[in-house]
Design an enzyme around this catalytic site. Structure first.
Site, mmCIF file in Angstrom:
data_model
loop_
_atom_site.group_PDB
_atom_site.id
_atom_site.type_symbol
_atom_site.label_atom_id
_atom_site.label_comp_id
_atom_site.label_asym_id
_atom_site.label_seq_id
_atom_site.Cartn_x
_atom_site.Cartn_y
_atom_site.Cartn_z
ATOM 1 N N GLY A 38 0.927 -1.154 -0.190
ATOM 2 C CA GLY A 38 0.054 -0.032 -0.059
ATOM 3 C C GLY A 38 0.863 1.254 0.171
ATOM 4 O O GLY A 38 1.863 1.213 -0.702
ATOM 5 N N CYS A 39 0.577 2.338 0.728
ATOM 6 C CA CYS A 39 1.028 3.508 0.889
ATOM 7 C C CYS A 39 2.563 3.303 1.014
ATOM 8 O O CYS A 39 3.130 2.901 2.042
ATOM 9 C CB CYS A 39 0.367 4.424 1.641
ATOM 10 S SG CYS A 39 1.454 6.062 2.063
ATOM 11 N N PHE A 40 3.641 3.589 0.250
ATOM 12 C CA PHE A 40 4.760 3.565 0.472
ATOM 13 C C PHE A 40 5.482 4.584 1.404
ATOM 14 O O PHE A 40 6.464 3.994 2.190
ATOM 15 C CB PHE A 40 5.652 3.634 -0.775
ATOM 16 C CG PHE A 40 5.694 4.862 -1.605
ATOM 17 C CD1 PHE A 40 5.595 6.065 -1.193
ATOM 18 C CD2 PHE A 40 6.008 4.684 -3.227
ATOM 19 C CE1 PHE A 40 5.215 7.182 -1.915
ATOM 20 C CE2 PHE A 40 5.741 5.662 -3.696
ATOM 21 C CZ PHE A 40 5.360 6.988 -3.479
#
EC number: 1.8.4.11
Length: 220
Positions: A38-40
């Site tokens: 998901g969101c890095f």
């Protein structure tokens, strides 16, 4: 006297050679792993504090477009996922241990994205470099399935070119640079905390993993 000098010189040479060999042996245990969770920003934040991790870089992998830009990836159509490249010391943090933490820091039951972030670019994956890593990844997933009693949907994928994200994405979670949010100008670190809480990442990880959840308790 000359013999003493020769002996001392030889001892120094042996010692220096041992240092070089030791350095080479240790360098061979510095490895990289690429995972998509998901969101890095969040994955980078989680893993930079792990013992044995040397560096974490946010970026993209898995798609067909070379040198992608963030806006193109999130728009869709590039095939790329948001990923992080983790450089780690395998003597301190074995690959199996890294993957155990990774799986317990995401929702591995979600095929459509992660938490509030939806779409292909936010789906999860483990990119492996060789058969050995694939076997370890398969073992980590089997262990996770045993813990949850459910099928893990996070796929194991062949290694793909890694493209670092733009500089403004790196270390976002601890940057004091200002960014415009719906609440007005905020430091990136503050904006990150607001985003992570609003996205429900940590609560969902706790809901899925319970006492085995990694990192989530640090943010709630």
């Amino acid at each position: 006297m000359r013999d003493v000098i020769k002996i001392a010189t030889l001892a120094l040479a042996i010692f220096a050679g041992a240092l070089v060999q030791g350095g080479r042996a240790h360098a061979a245990d510095i490895r990289t792993a690429v995972v998509a969770g998901g969101c890095f920003w969040c994955v980078e934040s989680d893993f930079e504090g792990v013992d044995g991790v040397i560096e974490v870089v946010s970026g993209f992998a898995g798609g067909s477009v070379p040198n992608p830009e963030y806006r193109d990836v999130v728009r869709g159509g590039t095939g790329h996922l948001e990923v992080v490249e983790i450089t780690y010391d395998a003597d301190v943090l074995p690959y199996a241990g890294l993957l155990r933490l990774f799986l317990r820091s995401i929702d591995p039951l979600d095929t459509e994205g992660q938490f509030c972030d939806r779409g292909e670019s936010y789906t999860t994956a483990i990119f492996v470099n060789d058969d050995r890593e694939r076997e370890i990844a398969q073992g980590a997933i089997m262990e996770a399935e045993g813990s949850l009693g459910q099928n893990i949907v996070t796929p194991i994928r062949d290694a793909a070119p890694f493209y670092p994200a733009e500089d403004y994405h790196q270390d976002y979670y601890r940057s004091n640079d200002l960014v415009l949010t719906r609440f007005g100008p905020r430091r990136k670190s503050v904006a990150y905390d607001l985003y992570r809480e609003a996205c429900g990442r940590d609560q969902r990880v706790l809901d899925v993993w319970g006492s085995e959840a990694a990192f989530a308790a640090d943010h709630l």
